[in-house]
Design an enzyme around this catalytic site. Structure first.
Site, PDB file in Angstrom:
ATOM      1  N   ARG A 119       0.816  -1.195   0.000  1.00 62.81           N
ATOM      2  CA  ARG A 119       0.000   0.000   0.000  1.00 62.81           C
ATOM      3  C   ARG A 119       0.859   1.258   0.000  1.00 62.81           C
ATOM      4  O   ARG A 119       0.450   2.304  -0.465  1.00 62.81           O
ATOM      5  CB  ARG A 119      -0.905  -0.051   1.248  1.00 62.81           C
ATOM      6  CG  ARG A 119      -1.731   1.157   1.520  1.00 62.81           C
ATOM      7  CD  ARG A 119      -2.805   1.338   0.448  1.00 62.81           C
ATOM      8  NE  ARG A 119      -3.348   2.690   0.515  1.00 62.81           N
ATOM      9  CZ  ARG A 119      -2.834   3.759  -0.048  1.00 62.81           C
ATOM     10  NH1 ARG A 119      -1.724   3.671  -0.750  1.00 62.81           N
ATOM     11  NH2 ARG A 119      -3.402   4.945   0.061  1.00 62.81           N
ATOM     12  N   TYR A 120       2.045   1.152   0.592  1.00 61.94           N
ATOM     13  CA  TYR A 120       2.983   2.281   0.647  1.00 61.94           C
ATOM     14  C   TYR A 120       4.211   1.897  -0.166  1.00 61.94           C
ATOM     15  O   TYR A 120       4.580   0.725  -0.222  1.00 61.94           O
ATOM     16  CB  TYR A 120       3.385   2.574   2.091  1.00 61.94           C
ATOM     17  CG  TYR A 120       2.208   2.883   2.992  1.00 61.94           C
ATOM     18  CD1 TYR A 120       1.674   4.157   3.045  1.00 61.94           C
ATOM     19  CD2 TYR A 120       1.625   1.890   3.770  1.00 61.94           C
ATOM     20  CE1 TYR A 120       0.591   4.450   3.854  1.00 61.94           C
ATOM     21  CE2 TYR A 120       0.544   2.163   4.587  1.00 61.94           C
ATOM     22  CZ  TYR A 120       0.030   3.446   4.631  1.00 61.94           C
ATOM     23  OH  TYR A 120      -1.039   3.728   5.440  1.00 61.94           O
ATOM     24  N   ARG A 123       7.581  -0.110   1.515  1.00 65.83           N
ATOM     25  CA  ARG A 123       7.388  -1.198   2.474  1.00 65.83           C
ATOM     26  C   ARG A 123       6.114  -1.969   2.154  1.00 65.83           C
ATOM     27  O   ARG A 123       5.174  -1.407   1.597  1.00 65.83           O
ATOM     28  CB  ARG A 123       7.340  -0.671   3.912  1.00 65.83           C
ATOM     29  CG  ARG A 123       6.302   0.417   4.135  1.00 65.83           C
ATOM     30  CD  ARG A 123       6.880   1.487   5.066  1.00 65.83           C
ATOM     31  NE  ARG A 123       5.897   2.506   5.410  1.00 65.83           N
ATOM     32  CZ  ARG A 123       5.632   3.565   4.658  1.00 65.83           C
ATOM     33  NH1 ARG A 123       6.254   3.724   3.496  1.00 65.83           N
ATOM     34  NH2 ARG A 123       4.748   4.449   5.046  1.00 65.83           N
ATOM     35  N   CYS A 132      -3.453 -15.981  15.754  1.00 68.14           N
ATOM     36  CA  CYS A 132      -3.000 -15.030  16.774  1.00 68.14           C
ATOM     37  C   CYS A 132      -2.922 -15.732  18.123  1.00 68.14           C
ATOM     38  O   CYS A 132      -3.548 -16.784  18.317  1.00 68.14           O
ATOM     39  CB  CYS A 132      -3.957 -13.854  16.881  1.00 68.14           C
ATOM     40  SG  CYS A 132      -3.976 -12.836  15.404  1.00 68.14           S
ATOM     41  N   CYS A 136      -8.347 -10.125  19.453  1.00 68.64           N
ATOM     42  CA  CYS A 136      -8.791  -8.855  20.018  1.00 68.64           C
ATOM     43  C   CYS A 136     -10.126  -8.493  19.373  1.00 68.64           C
ATOM     44  O   CYS A 136     -10.245  -8.526  18.148  1.00 68.64           O
ATOM     45  CB  CYS A 136      -7.769  -7.771  19.722  1.00 68.64           C
ATOM     46  SG  CYS A 136      -6.069  -8.346  19.972  1.00 68.64           S
ATOM     47  N   CYS A 139     -10.159  -6.077  16.388  1.00 68.78           N
ATOM     48  CA  CYS A 139      -9.222  -6.354  15.289  1.00 68.78           C
ATOM     49  C   CYS A 139      -9.684  -5.717  13.974  1.00 68.78           C
ATOM     50  O   CYS A 139     -10.846  -5.799  13.595  1.00 68.78           O
ATOM     51  CB  CYS A 139      -9.076  -7.855  15.092  1.00 68.78           C
ATOM     52  SG  CYS A 139      -7.914  -8.260  13.766  1.00 68.78           S
ATOM     53  N   ARG A 141      -8.386  -6.533  11.073  1.00 75.80           N
ATOM     54  CA  ARG A 141      -8.191  -7.474   9.961  1.00 75.80           C
ATOM     55  C   ARG A 141      -9.046  -8.730  10.118  1.00 75.80           C
ATOM     56  O   ARG A 141      -8.615  -9.828   9.816  1.00 75.80           O
ATOM     57  CB  ARG A 141      -6.695  -7.804   9.818  1.00 75.80           C
ATOM     58  CG  ARG A 141      -6.341  -8.281   8.412  1.00 75.80           C
ATOM     59  CD  ARG A 141      -4.846  -8.326   8.168  1.00 75.80           C
ATOM     60  NE  ARG A 141      -4.296  -7.002   8.021  1.00 75.80           N
ATOM     61  CZ  ARG A 141      -3.125  -6.614   8.526  1.00 75.80           C
ATOM     62  NH1 ARG A 141      -2.387  -7.455   9.208  1.00 75.80           N
ATOM     63  NH2 ARG A 141      -2.695  -5.386   8.348  1.00 75.80           N
ATOM     64  N   ASP A 300     -10.086   1.325  14.004  1.00 76.19           N
ATOM     65  CA  ASP A 300     -10.693   1.300  12.674  1.00 76.19           C
ATOM     66  C   ASP A 300     -12.154   0.862  12.760  1.00 76.19           C
ATOM     67  O   ASP A 300     -12.524   0.125  13.670  1.00 76.19           O
ATOM     68  CB  ASP A 300      -9.917   0.332  11.775  1.00 76.19           C
ATOM     69  CG  ASP A 300      -8.501   0.817  11.521  1.00 76.19           C
ATOM     70  OD1 ASP A 300      -8.334   2.035  11.329  1.00 76.19           O
ATOM     71  OD2 ASP A 300      -7.564  -0.002  11.543  1.00 76.19           O
ATOM     72  N   ASP A 337      -6.388   5.833  10.348  1.00 76.48           N
ATOM     73  CA  ASP A 337      -6.188   5.145   9.074  1.00 76.48           C
ATOM     74  C   ASP A 337      -7.413   5.445   8.212  1.00 76.48           C
ATOM     75  O   ASP A 337      -8.536   5.118   8.587  1.00 76.48           O
ATOM     76  CB  ASP A 337      -6.034   3.638   9.313  1.00 76.48           C
ATOM     77  CG  ASP A 337      -4.801   3.086   8.625  1.00 76.48           C
ATOM     78  OD1 ASP A 337      -4.553   3.501   7.470  1.00 76.48           O
ATOM     79  OD2 ASP A 337      -4.112   2.250   9.225  1.00 76.48           O
ATOM     80  N   LYS A 344      -2.476   6.018   6.124  1.00 72.96           N
ATOM     81  CA  LYS A 344      -2.431   6.611   7.455  1.00 72.96           C
ATOM     82  C   LYS A 344      -2.451   8.134   7.361  1.00 72.96           C
ATOM     83  O   LYS A 344      -1.784   8.707   6.509  1.00 72.96           O
ATOM     84  CB  LYS A 344      -1.164   6.165   8.179  1.00 72.96           C
ATOM     85  CG  LYS A 344      -1.119   4.668   8.450  1.00 72.96           C
ATOM     86  CD  LYS A 344       0.168   4.304   9.185  1.00 72.96           C
ATOM     87  CE  LYS A 344       0.204   2.847   9.572  1.00 72.96           C
ATOM     88  NZ  LYS A 344       0.449   1.960   8.417  1.00 72.96           N
TER      89      LYS A 344
HETATM   90  C1  LIG Z   1       0.686   0.720   8.547  1.00 73.54           C
HETATM   91  C2  LIG Z   1       1.102  -0.031   7.391  1.00 73.54           C
HETATM   92  C3  LIG Z   1       2.459  -0.113   7.032  1.00 73.54           C
HETATM   93  C4  LIG Z   1       3.571   0.527   7.839  1.00 73.54           C
HETATM   94  O1  LIG Z   1       3.528   1.905   7.827  1.00 73.54           O
HETATM   95  P1  LIG Z   1       4.593   2.760   8.654  1.00 73.54           P
HETATM   96  O2  LIG Z   1       4.024   4.128   8.650  1.00 73.54           O
HETATM   97  O3  LIG Z   1       5.891   2.645   7.916  1.00 73.54           O
HETATM   98  O4  LIG Z   1       4.706   2.161  10.012  1.00 73.54           O
HETATM   99  C5  LIG Z   1       2.769  -0.810   5.892  1.00 73.54           C
HETATM  100  N1  LIG Z   1       1.824  -1.410   5.128  1.00 73.54           N
HETATM  101  C6  LIG Z   1       0.520  -1.344   5.449  1.00 73.54           C
HETATM  102  C7  LIG Z   1      -0.471  -2.000   4.561  1.00 73.54           C
HETATM  103  C8  LIG Z   1       0.118  -0.669   6.594  1.00 73.54           C
HETATM  104  O5  LIG Z   1      -1.191  -0.631   6.916  1.00 73.54           O
HETATM  105  S1  SF4 Z   2      -5.433  -7.019  16.561  1.00 72.41           S
HETATM  106 FE1  SF4 Z   2      -6.134  -8.709  15.223  1.00 72.41          FE
HETATM  107  S2  SF4 Z   2      -4.254  -9.414  14.177  1.00 72.41           S
HETATM  108 FE2  SF4 Z   2      -3.599  -8.209  15.968  1.00 72.41          FE
HETATM  109  S3  SF4 Z   2      -3.310  -9.726  17.617  1.00 72.41           S
HETATM  110 FE3  SF4 Z   2      -5.398  -8.898  17.811  1.00 72.41          FE
HETATM  111  S4  SF4 Z   2      -6.675 -10.352  16.645  1.00 72.41           S
HETATM  112 FE4  SF4 Z   2      -4.562 -10.696  16.013  1.00 72.41          FE
END
Ligand SMILES: *Cc1c(COP(=O)(O)O)cnc(C)c1O
Ligand code: SF4
Length: 400
Positions: A119-120, A123, A132, A136, A139, A141, A300, A337, A344
């Site tokens: 996405r960025y 990285r 996990c 949580c 979460c 995701r 989120d 986000d 972000k």
């Molecule tokens: C948050 C995130 C990152 C890392 O972002 P940083 O600002 O470098 O910490 C990388 N990829 C995704 C998809 C993210 O959501």
């Molecule tokens: S926030 Fe989601 S991915 Fe992260 S430890 Fe908790 S359940 Fe797992």
């Protein structure tokens, strides 16, 4: 040695558990609490909490290690740990905004491979496993986490490595999921080895809640692995000072003593940690342990999380209360986000009150009024930039 200014609490197993088992992270994972009868054995669940289990564990997996469950205040229904892991009927109330994939991670343009989110520019996030140590309730995701309970297959890793090789602008790979530290060292090393071998990857980050849910996971062998594939950064996820127990504090110190930088990302949660006093307490302790508070996330709009989300006003107020009073080192960047994969966005208090031409008027954090007179943009001079740096920069800016 300087005496610790903090008293980190020991966490002892019940009499029926052998200390050797308790210290074994695999035992902790095997003995994890997953359903209402198992929780009822350990805690006084209220009628409402018992009700919370019916049906909701189907929406999102309920699971915690015995260690993390032991941090729960058995009598207090408002215990922060309890609220983070126990299902709640409020998850079913239709609310403000509820998305199954709040960050647009399943969008094709952000998901070049099944196990990679890019996405960025420089990285990418490697979805190592969907398991996990603790699930949580907030979460972000949920669309991926807890689905098949499997690690990436060789074929999926091949795909990720292929993509990284054709995208030399990716300098950092973030191991995420799920939680990469639920894998054993052998499996984790196989992934580290593959990603490390990509020449253009400069750095690996490991995002994990295991230091919180199961600090025994940070064993000597793991630290040696992190050293072997250096530079490896560990990104932890402590939300509340009560999570910083003696075993957790020792695990963090051990990491840093082995030369592994550790950063913490917290999520602001309504009724759990949305207080400047709590955030200050957590961050001072982290800082003492040489862990840098990195990000403070707005929760989120994930499915069923409305009751756990703070208002942005509340989050900003917390940040403003800390600003200037709390050490800059202890201050994480507050992040919202942007839904749908907008990326972000950092929000910080604004101290500028007005501007007249090149003169900007400020009121500082404790009320001092003063102005900064800036050179005009026409005063800009071009600095000398080495060809090497220019090439690196071009790579970051090229259309991919
Ligand atoms: C948050 C995130 C990152 C890392 O972002 P940083 O600002 O470098 O910490 C990388 N990829 C995704 C998809 C993210 O959501
Ligand atoms: S926030 Fe989601 S991915 Fe992260 S430890 Fe908790 S359940 Fe797992």
């Amino acid at each position: 040695m300087k005496k610790s200014p903090f008293r980190f609490k020991s966490v002892l197993p019940g009499a029926e558990v052998s200390p050797v088992d308790w210290q074994d992270w695999r035992w902790q994972m095997r003995q994890s609490l997953k359903n209402q009868p198992q929780f009822s054995k350990q805690l006084d669940l209220s009628a409402e909490e018992i009700d919370g289990f019916s049906g909701l564990d189907q929406i999102f997996r309920v699971q915690t290690t015995p260690y993390y469950a032991a941090l729960i205040d058995k009598e207090n229904p408002n215990c922060p740990i309890r609220q983070m892991i126990l299902p709640n009927k409020k998850e079913l109330i239709p609310g403000f905004q509820q998305m199954s994939d709040p960050l647009g991670e399943n969008k094709k343009q952000n998901r070049p491979c099944e196990r990679l989110i890019h996405r960025y520019t420089d990285r990418a996030l490697f979805l190592v496993t969907d398991m996990c140590g603790v699930y949580c309730r907030y979460c972000t995701r949920k669309h991926f986490t807890a689905s098949d309970q499997v690690a990436a297959t060789t074929q999926q890793v091949d795909e990720v490595v292929g993509y990284l090789k054709s995208h030399p602008e990716i300098k950092e790979v973030i191991f995420s999921g799920g939680d990469p530290l639920t894998l054993n060292n052998k499996k984790l090393e196989s992934f580290l080895e593959r990603i490390h071998s990509v020449e253009t990857v400069e750095l690996i980050r490991i995002g994990s809640r295991m230091p919180v849910a199961c600090p025994m996971r940070i064993d000597q062998e793991l630290l040696l692995l992190f050293q072997k594939y250096k530079p490896v950064y560990l990104m932890t996820h402590f939300n509340h000072p009560d999570e910083l127990t003696l075993p957790a504090a020792e695990a963090l110190e051990n990491c840093v003593d082995h030369g592994i930088p550790v950063m913490n990302q917290l999520v602001l949660l309504n009724g759990v940690n949305n207080s400047a006093a709590l955030i200050y307490a957590l961050n001072r302790r982290l800082l003492y342990l040489r862990v840098k508070p990195y990000y403070m996330f707005q929760a989120d709009p994930s499915l069923g999380t409305d009751h756990l989300r703070t208002s942005i006003e509340d989050s900003l107020a917390i940040q403003r209360q800390l600003w200037g009073r709390a050490s800059g080192l202890s201050m994480p960047t507050y992040i919202v986000d942007i839904p749908d994969g907008g990326g972000k966005a950092a929000l910080s208090p604004s101290f500028q009150v007005s501007q007249q031409g090149s003169q900007r008027h400020f009121v500082g954090w404790d009320g001092v009024r003063a102005s900064y007179v800036s050179p005009g943009p026409e005063a800009r001079r071009e600095p000398l930039v080495d060809e090497l740096y220019k090439t690196e920069w071009l790579q970051l800016n090229k259309e991919s």
